[in-house]
Design an enzyme around this catalytic site. Sequence first.
Site, PDB file in Angstrom:
ATOM      1  N   CYS A   4       0.866  -1.183   0.000  1.00 14.87           N
ATOM      2  CA  CYS A   4       0.000   0.000   0.000  1.00 14.87           C
ATOM      3  C   CYS A   4       0.900   1.229   0.000  1.00 14.87           C
ATOM      4  O   CYS A   4       1.681   1.438   0.939  1.00 14.87           O
ATOM      5  CB  CYS A   4      -0.911  -0.001   1.234  1.00 14.87           C
ATOM      6  SG  CYS A   4      -1.797   1.563   1.446  1.00 14.87           S
ATOM      7  N   CYS A   7       0.494   3.446   3.060  1.00 15.49           N
ATOM      8  CA  CYS A   7       1.133   2.872   4.254  1.00 15.49           C
ATOM      9  C   CYS A   7       2.646   3.069   4.187  1.00 15.49           C
ATOM     10  O   CYS A   7       3.291   3.339   5.212  1.00 15.49           O
ATOM     11  CB  CYS A   7       0.798   1.393   4.387  1.00 15.49           C
ATOM     12  SG  CYS A   7      -0.890   1.070   4.982  1.00 15.49           S
ATOM     13  N   ASP A  30      -0.606  16.302  -2.787  1.00 14.77           N
ATOM     14  CA  ASP A  30      -0.823  15.343  -3.869  1.00 14.77           C
ATOM     15  C   ASP A  30       0.264  15.532  -4.932  1.00 14.77           C
ATOM     16  O   ASP A  30       0.652  16.641  -5.266  1.00 14.77           O
ATOM     17  CB  ASP A  30      -2.215  15.554  -4.483  1.00 14.77           C
ATOM     18  CG  ASP A  30      -2.660  14.364  -5.302  1.00 14.77           C
ATOM     19  OD1 ASP A  30      -3.608  13.679  -4.882  1.00 14.77           O
ATOM     20  OD2 ASP A  30      -2.059  14.120  -6.372  1.00 14.77           O
ATOM     21  N   ASN A  86     -12.945   9.408  -3.035  1.00 16.09           N
ATOM     22  CA  ASN A  86     -13.433   8.510  -4.076  1.00 16.09           C
ATOM     23  C   ASN A  86     -13.438   7.103  -3.508  1.00 16.09           C
ATOM     24  O   ASN A  86     -12.440   6.647  -2.938  1.00 16.09           O
ATOM     25  CB  ASN A  86     -12.520   8.590  -5.310  1.00 16.09           C
ATOM     26  CG  ASN A  86     -12.489   9.983  -5.903  1.00 16.09           C
ATOM     27  OD1 ASN A  86     -13.519  10.647  -5.993  1.00 16.09           O
ATOM     28  ND2 ASN A  86     -11.305  10.458  -6.285  1.00 16.09           N
ATOM     29  N   GLY A  92     -13.429   6.467  -9.191  1.00 20.80           N
ATOM     30  CA  GLY A  92     -12.124   7.059  -9.438  1.00 20.80           C
ATOM     31  C   GLY A  92     -11.088   6.791  -8.370  1.00 20.80           C
ATOM     32  O   GLY A  92     -10.022   7.412  -8.380  1.00 20.80           O
ATOM     33  N   HIS A  97      -6.277   3.046   0.061  1.00 24.63           N
ATOM     34  CA  HIS A  97      -6.065   3.433   1.468  1.00 24.63           C
ATOM     35  C   HIS A  97      -6.885   4.700   1.609  1.00 24.63           C
ATOM     36  O   HIS A  97      -6.670   5.669   0.856  1.00 24.63           O
ATOM     37  CB  HIS A  97      -4.568   3.681   1.722  1.00 24.63           C
ATOM     38  CG  HIS A  97      -4.208   4.073   3.129  1.00 24.63           C
ATOM     39  ND1 HIS A  97      -3.225   3.419   3.860  1.00 24.63           N
ATOM     40  CD2 HIS A  97      -4.656   5.076   3.928  1.00 24.63           C
ATOM     41  CE1 HIS A  97      -3.106   3.990   5.052  1.00 24.63           C
ATOM     42  NE2 HIS A  97      -3.956   5.010   5.116  1.00 24.63           N
ATOM     43  N   HIS A  99      -8.459   8.072   1.822  1.00 26.88           N
ATOM     44  CA  HIS A  99      -7.848   9.404   1.776  1.00 26.88           C
ATOM     45  C   HIS A  99      -8.894  10.409   1.377  1.00 26.88           C
ATOM     46  O   HIS A  99      -9.826  10.108   0.620  1.00 26.88           O
ATOM     47  CB  HIS A  99      -6.655   9.449   0.816  1.00 26.88           C
ATOM     48  CG  HIS A  99      -6.950   8.948  -0.568  1.00 26.88           C
ATOM     49  ND1 HIS A  99      -7.020   7.602  -0.868  1.00 26.88           N
ATOM     50  CD2 HIS A  99      -7.212   9.595  -1.723  1.00 26.88           C
ATOM     51  CE1 HIS A  99      -7.298   7.448  -2.146  1.00 26.88           C
ATOM     52  NE2 HIS A  99      -7.434   8.649  -2.694  1.00 26.88           N
ATOM     53  N   HIS A 101      -9.269  14.175  -0.308  1.00 23.95           N
ATOM     54  CA  HIS A 101      -8.616  15.244  -1.065  1.00 23.95           C
ATOM     55  C   HIS A 101      -9.120  16.576  -0.524  1.00 23.95           C
ATOM     56  O   HIS A 101     -10.341  16.815  -0.498  1.00 23.95           O
ATOM     57  CB  HIS A 101      -9.007  15.171  -2.548  1.00 23.95           C
ATOM     58  CG  HIS A 101      -8.633  13.897  -3.249  1.00 23.95           C
ATOM     59  ND1 HIS A 101      -7.553  13.813  -4.104  1.00 23.95           N
ATOM     60  CD2 HIS A 101      -9.215  12.665  -3.253  1.00 23.95           C
ATOM     61  CE1 HIS A 101      -7.489  12.580  -4.602  1.00 23.95           C
ATOM     62  NE2 HIS A 101      -8.490  11.871  -4.106  1.00 23.95           N
TER      63      HIS A 101
HETATM   64  P1  AMP Z   1      -7.756   8.635  -5.806  1.00 19.62           P
HETATM   65  O1  AMP Z   1      -7.623   8.570  -7.309  1.00 19.62           O
HETATM   66  O2  AMP Z   1      -8.960   9.339  -5.310  1.00 19.62           O
HETATM   67  O3  AMP Z   1      -7.549   7.273  -5.207  1.00 19.62           O
HETATM   68  O4  AMP Z   1      -6.555   9.549  -5.316  1.00 19.62           O
HETATM   69  C1  AMP Z   1      -5.247   9.093  -5.219  1.00 19.62           C
HETATM   70  C2  AMP Z   1      -4.371  10.299  -5.254  1.00 19.62           C
HETATM   71  O5  AMP Z   1      -3.100   9.935  -4.774  1.00 19.62           O
HETATM   72  C3  AMP Z   1      -4.177  10.896  -6.653  1.00 19.62           C
HETATM   73  O6  AMP Z   1      -4.630  12.239  -6.656  1.00 19.62           O
HETATM   74  C4  AMP Z   1      -2.669  10.781  -6.871  1.00 19.62           C
HETATM   75  O7  AMP Z   1      -2.146  11.884  -7.564  1.00 19.62           O
HETATM   76  C5  AMP Z   1      -2.152  10.704  -5.471  1.00 19.62           C
HETATM   77  N1  AMP Z   1      -0.879  10.022  -5.270  1.00 19.62           N
HETATM   78  C6  AMP Z   1      -0.532   8.794  -5.716  1.00 19.62           C
HETATM   79  N2  AMP Z   1       0.710   8.487  -5.287  1.00 19.62           N
HETATM   80  C7  AMP Z   1       1.134   9.538  -4.554  1.00 19.62           C
HETATM   81  C8  AMP Z   1       2.343   9.823  -3.846  1.00 19.62           C
HETATM   82  N3  AMP Z   1       3.378   8.947  -3.797  1.00 19.62           N
HETATM   83  N4  AMP Z   1       2.439  11.014  -3.215  1.00 19.62           N
HETATM   84  C9  AMP Z   1       1.422  11.904  -3.265  1.00 19.62           C
HETATM   85  N5  AMP Z   1       0.255  11.686  -3.918  1.00 19.62           N
HETATM   86  C10 AMP Z   1       0.131  10.518  -4.554  1.00 19.62           C
END
Ligand code: AMP
Length: 113
Positions: A4, A7, A30, A86, A92, A97, A99, A101
Amino acid sequence: MDNCIFCKIVAGEIPSTKVYEDDTVLAFNDLDPQAPAHILLIPKNHIGSAGEITPENSAVVAHIFEVAAKLAAEKGFADGFRVVTNCGASAGQSVHHLHFHLLAGRDFTWPPG
Ligand code: AMP
């Protein structure tokens, strides 16, 4: 949780631009910002998505919203910001994990696409 990425960010195994951290919550920028401010707020303990929130693990969700309000106020966005999660591939979700936004610094349309 193995494999993950969030994580791994919590564990310090993958770098992130931290904007807030306490015992239960981490917030970081992000990688692919969709607004001038785009912060991800996550529970440190693995919860897969909003669909896995239960009475046993939901306290951290309230705390995440407290942190979101604090960060928005500190950054000057108290008048307008969006918090979105999401849940599931069709909505989307790309990282499994939980989160949230926190998006701010531009106008947003409704309904979202
Ligand atoms: P979601 O598509 O709603 O699952 O959002 C996942 C978000 O995580 C996206 O906006 C990605 O740009 C962001 N993301 C993925 N990997 C990383 C990372 N290593 N550091 C910061 N953001 C990330």
